[in-house]
Design a protein around this motif. Structure first.
Motif, mmCIF file in Angstrom:
data_model
loop_
_atom_site.group_PDB
_atom_site.id
_atom_site.type_symbol
_atom_site.label_atom_id
_atom_site.label_comp_id
_atom_site.label_asym_id
_atom_site.label_seq_id
_atom_site.Cartn_x
_atom_site.Cartn_y
_atom_site.Cartn_z
ATOM 1 N N TYR A 90 -0.171 41.578 16.811
ATOM 2 C CA TYR A 90 0.679 42.480 17.574
ATOM 3 C C TYR A 90 0.443 42.289 19.074
ATOM 4 O O TYR A 90 1.402 42.226 19.854
ATOM 5 N N GLN A 91 -0.798 42.190 19.478
ATOM 6 C CA GLN A 91 -1.113 41.991 20.897
ATOM 7 C C GLN A 91 -0.560 40.653 21.387
ATOM 8 O O GLN A 91 -0.045 40.560 22.507
ATOM 9 N N GLN A 92 -0.670 39.608 20.551
ATOM 10 C CA GLN A 92 -0.124 38.303 20.934
ATOM 11 C C GLN A 92 1.391 38.382 21.122
ATOM 12 O O GLN A 92 1.923 37.896 22.130
ATOM 13 N N LEU A 93 2.066 38.994 20.167
ATOM 14 C CA LEU A 93 3.520 39.118 20.261
ATOM 15 C C LEU A 93 3.936 39.972 21.451
ATOM 16 O O LEU A 93 4.931 39.679 22.130
ATOM 17 N N ARG A 94 3.167 40.996 21.713
ATOM 18 C CA ARG A 94 3.466 41.869 22.843
ATOM 19 C C ARG A 94 3.345 41.103 24.161
ATOM 20 O O ARG A 94 4.189 41.251 25.061
ATOM 21 N N ARG A 95 2.290 40.263 24.292
ATOM 22 C CA ARG A 95 2.126 39.454 25.508
ATOM 23 C C ARG A 95 3.286 38.471 25.679
ATOM 24 O O ARG A 95 3.829 38.300 26.776
ATOM 25 N N VAL A 96 3.668 37.812 24.573
ATOM 26 C CA VAL A 96 4.772 36.852 24.632
ATOM 27 C C VAL A 96 6.057 37.556 25.046
ATOM 28 O O VAL A 96 6.812 37.064 25.893
ATOM 29 N N LEU A 97 6.319 38.713 24.468
ATOM 30 C CA LEU A 97 7.526 39.469 24.798
ATOM 31 C C LEU A 97 7.524 39.883 26.265
ATOM 32 O O LEU A 97 8.548 39.788 26.953
ATOM 33 N N LEU A 98 6.380 40.331 26.762
ATOM 34 C CA LEU A 98 6.280 40.725 28.165
ATOM 35 C C LEU A 98 6.549 39.532 29.083
ATOM 36 O O LEU A 98 7.270 39.648 30.079
ATOM 37 N N LYS A 99 5.986 38.363 28.731
ATOM 38 C CA LYS A 99 6.219 37.164 29.533
ATOM 39 C C LYS A 99 7.695 36.788 29.529
ATOM 40 O O LYS A 99 8.262 36.427 30.569
ATOM 41 N N ARG A 100 8.326 36.886 28.367
ATOM 42 C CA ARG A 100 9.753 36.549 28.277
ATOM 43 C C ARG A 100 10.602 37.524 29.086
ATOM 44 O O ARG A 100 11.539 37.115 29.775
ATOM 45 N N HIS A 101 10.278 38.792 28.997
ATOM 46 C CA HIS A 101 11.029 39.782 29.785
ATOM 47 C C HIS A 101 10.835 39.530 31.276
ATOM 48 O O HIS A 101 11.796 39.637 32.062
ATOM 49 N N ALA A 102 9.620 39.212 31.681
ATOM 50 C CA ALA A 102 9.362 38.924 33.094
ATOM 51 C C ALA A 102 10.147 37.688 33.536
ATOM 52 O O ALA A 102 10.727 37.667 34.637
ATOM 53 N N ALA A 103 10.188 36.665 32.679
ATOM 54 C CA ALA A 103 10.925 35.448 33.020
ATOM 55 C C ALA A 103 12.425 35.742 33.138
ATOM 56 O O ALA A 103 13.082 35.292 34.089
ATOM 57 N N TRP A 104 12.975 36.490 32.200
ATOM 58 C CA TRP A 104 14.392 36.841 32.256
ATOM 59 C C TRP A 104 14.698 37.719 33.465
ATOM 60 O O TRP A 104 15.731 37.541 34.122
ATOM 61 N N ALA A 105 13.814 38.674 33.762
ATOM 62 C CA ALA A 105 14.035 39.534 34.930
ATOM 63 C C ALA A 105 14.008 38.702 36.213
ATOM 64 O O ALA A 105 14.838 38.900 37.112
ATOM 65 N N SER A 106 13.076 37.760 36.301
ATOM 66 C CA SER A 106 13.000 36.888 37.479
ATOM 67 C C SER A 106 14.249 36.026 37.589
ATOM 68 O O SER A 106 14.802 35.841 38.683
ATOM 69 N N THR A 107 14.697 35.496 36.458
ATOM 70 C CA THR A 107 15.906 34.666 36.461
ATOM 71 C C THR A 107 17.117 35.488 36.888
ATOM 72 O O THR A 107 17.944 35.036 37.691
ATOM 73 N N LEU A 108 17.224 36.688 36.364
ATOM 74 C CA LEU A 108 18.329 37.571 36.726
ATOM 75 C C LEU A 108 18.296 37.904 38.215
ATOM 76 O O LEU A 108 19.335 37.867 38.890
ATOM 77 N N MET A 109 17.109 38.208 38.726
ATOM 78 C CA MET A 109 16.992 38.506 40.163
ATOM 79 C C MET A 109 17.367 37.288 41.000
ATOM 80 O O MET A 109 18.059 37.424 42.021
#
Length: 124
Positions: A90-109
């Motif tokens: 769960y912690q691994q998946l949570r980290r991956v999801l957070l990284k993906r959200h950060a990448a998408w947010a950066s791309t969107l910005m």
């Protein structure tokens, strides 16, 4: 409404008492089942004397309780292992999801900044 900080230990204590009571009831159930099984076995052996039947019952119940304890301990240990595996995953998946959200947010910005810049340049 705020909860009192003193209320939590009381709930933990109540939960611990409930778990202990549940354990006692489970153990009592196993002991009763072992006694029933021993009585049924002794009934199938009519040549046993009363003392022999009591001795057989005592040994059977002791062995059955040890076996039940071992099975429950093994099951509880395995449950803890599985819980740790799931928590780790769960912690691994949570980290991956957070990284993906950060990448998408950066791309969107970056896209929004690019569009804003392009609109600013074109409107001059």
């Amino acid at each position: 409404m705020r909860r009192s900080p003193h209320r939590r230990p009381h709930l933990d204590e109540a939960a611990a008492i409930a778990v202990e009571a549940e354990g006692f009831l489970i153990a009592h159930g196993h002991r009763e089942a072992a006694h029933r099984e021993a009585r049924a076995l002794c009934e199938k052996l009519p040549w046993l004397t009363t003392a022999q039947a009591e001795d057989l019952t005592r040994h059977y119940v002791h062995h059955r309780m040890a076996l039940s304890r071992h099975m429950l301990t093994t099951t509880a240990g395995r449950a803890q292992e599985i819980r740790e595996e799931y928590e780790t995953r769960y912690q691994q998946l949570r980290r991956v999801l957070l990284k993906r959200h950060a990448a998408w947010a950066s791309t969107l910005m970056a896209c929004l900044i690019g569009i804003s810049s392009a609109v600013g340049v074109l409107s001059r």
